[in-house]
Design a protein around this motif. Sequence first.
Motif, PDB file in Angstrom:
ATOM      1  N   GLU A   4       0.850  -1.199   0.000  1.00 18.54           N
ATOM      2  CA  GLU A   4       0.000   0.000   0.000  1.00 18.54           C
ATOM      3  C   GLU A   4       0.880   1.242   0.000  1.00 18.54           C
ATOM      4  O   GLU A   4       1.846   1.327   0.757  1.00 18.54           O
ATOM      5  CB  GLU A   4      -0.883  -0.030   1.256  1.00 18.54           C
ATOM      6  CG  GLU A   4      -2.006   0.939   1.200  1.00 18.54           C
ATOM      7  CD  GLU A   4      -2.932   0.750   2.394  1.00 18.54           C
ATOM      8  OE1 GLU A   4      -3.091   1.729   3.124  1.00 18.54           O
ATOM      9  OE2 GLU A   4      -3.467  -0.350   2.587  1.00 18.54           O
ATOM     10  N   ASN A   5       0.536   2.185  -0.828  1.00 21.20           N
ATOM     11  CA  ASN A   5       1.272   3.442  -0.908  1.00 21.20           C
ATOM     12  C   ASN A   5       0.859   4.314   0.275  1.00 21.20           C
ATOM     13  O   ASN A   5      -0.315   4.628   0.456  1.00 21.20           O
ATOM     14  CB  ASN A   5       0.946   4.115  -2.238  1.00 21.20           C
ATOM     15  CG  ASN A   5       1.765   5.359  -2.472  1.00 21.20           C
ATOM     16  OD1 ASN A   5       2.363   5.908  -1.566  1.00 21.20           O
ATOM     17  ND2 ASN A   5       1.803   5.790  -3.728  1.00 21.20           N
ATOM     18  N   PRO A   6       1.790   4.741   1.127  1.00 16.90           N
ATOM     19  CA  PRO A   6       1.443   5.550   2.292  1.00 16.90           C
ATOM     20  C   PRO A   6       0.784   6.882   1.916  1.00 16.90           C
ATOM     21  O   PRO A   6      -0.091   7.368   2.629  1.00 16.90           O
ATOM     22  CB  PRO A   6       2.759   5.779   3.017  1.00 16.90           C
ATOM     23  CG  PRO A   6       3.804   5.086   2.259  1.00 16.90           C
ATOM     24  CD  PRO A   6       3.199   4.458   1.052  1.00 16.90           C
ATOM     25  N   ALA A   9      -2.853   6.076   1.152  1.00 15.67           N
ATOM     26  CA  ALA A   9      -3.555   5.713   2.389  1.00 15.67           C
ATOM     27  C   ALA A   9      -3.835   6.957   3.223  1.00 15.67           C
ATOM     28  O   ALA A   9      -4.947   7.135   3.748  1.00 15.67           O
ATOM     29  CB  ALA A   9      -2.726   4.708   3.180  1.00 15.67           C
ATOM     30  N   ASP A  10      -2.836   7.832   3.352  1.00 18.61           N
ATOM     31  CA  ASP A  10      -3.030   9.070   4.122  1.00 18.61           C
ATOM     32  C   ASP A  10      -4.064   9.975   3.452  1.00 18.61           C
ATOM     33  O   ASP A  10      -4.882  10.610   4.126  1.00 18.61           O
ATOM     34  CB  ASP A  10      -1.707   9.822   4.274  1.00 18.61           C
ATOM     35  CG  ASP A  10      -0.756   9.134   5.232  1.00 18.61           C
ATOM     36  OD1 ASP A  10      -1.231   8.271   6.007  1.00 18.61           O
ATOM     37  OD2 ASP A  10       0.444   9.471   5.207  1.00 18.61           O
ATOM     38  N   PHE A  11      -4.027  10.045   2.132  1.00 24.16           N
ATOM     39  CA  PHE A  11      -4.994  10.869   1.403  1.00 24.16           C
ATOM     40  C   PHE A  11      -6.412  10.331   1.591  1.00 24.16           C
ATOM     41  O   PHE A  11      -7.352  11.096   1.801  1.00 24.16           O
ATOM     42  CB  PHE A  11      -4.610  10.911  -0.089  1.00 24.16           C
ATOM     43  CG  PHE A  11      -5.440  11.857  -0.891  1.00 24.16           C
ATOM     44  CD1 PHE A  11      -5.307  13.229  -0.729  1.00 24.16           C
ATOM     45  CD2 PHE A  11      -6.369  11.388  -1.814  1.00 24.16           C
ATOM     46  CE1 PHE A  11      -6.072  14.114  -1.467  1.00 24.16           C
ATOM     47  CE2 PHE A  11      -7.140  12.264  -2.557  1.00 24.16           C
ATOM     48  CZ  PHE A  11      -6.990  13.630  -2.385  1.00 24.16           C
ATOM     49  N   ALA A  12      -6.568   9.007   1.549  1.00 22.10           N
ATOM     50  CA  ALA A  12      -7.887   8.396   1.754  1.00 22.10           C
ATOM     51  C   ALA A  12      -8.393   8.661   3.165  1.00 22.10           C
ATOM     52  O   ALA A  12      -9.577   8.957   3.364  1.00 22.10           O
ATOM     53  CB  ALA A  12      -7.812   6.904   1.478  1.00 22.10           C
ATOM     54  N   LYS A  13      -7.501   8.563   4.151  1.00 24.14           N
ATOM     55  CA  LYS A  13      -7.893   8.861   5.537  1.00 24.14           C
ATOM     56  C   LYS A  13      -8.323  10.317   5.675  1.00 24.14           C
ATOM     57  O   LYS A  13      -9.297  10.634   6.364  1.00 24.14           O
ATOM     58  CB  LYS A  13      -6.742   8.567   6.496  1.00 24.14           C
ATOM     59  CG  LYS A  13      -6.485   7.110   6.731  1.00 24.14           C
ATOM     60  CD  LYS A  13      -5.314   6.928   7.678  1.00 24.14           C
ATOM     61  CE  LYS A  13      -4.919   5.473   7.788  1.00 24.14           C
ATOM     62  NZ  LYS A  13      -3.737   5.303   8.651  1.00 24.14           N
TER      63      LYS A  13
END
Length: 83
Positions: A4-6, A9-13
């Motif tokens: 998973e690309n961090p 993942a951070d953008f989705a969160k």
Amino acid sequence: MQSENPFVADFAKMLNSAAGTLAGMGREARDSARERVKEFMGDMDFVSREEFDAVKELAATARAETESLKARLDALEAKLGAN
């Protein structure tokens, strides 16, 4: 296996948090507007539906009693006039 690309993942969160915040703000704005309308209506001296129905029933009862008393009075006056 795919890692998973961090950044993704951070953008989705972040998007998920923003959506939750916007939904909360919408609910809060709706509740606030509802309270303001209730206060405004309360200041206008409007009555509730229950109060209106109760007074309407009292008026109907008083009207029926008035008509009954008028009929009795007319009968008594006719009786006194015949004597």
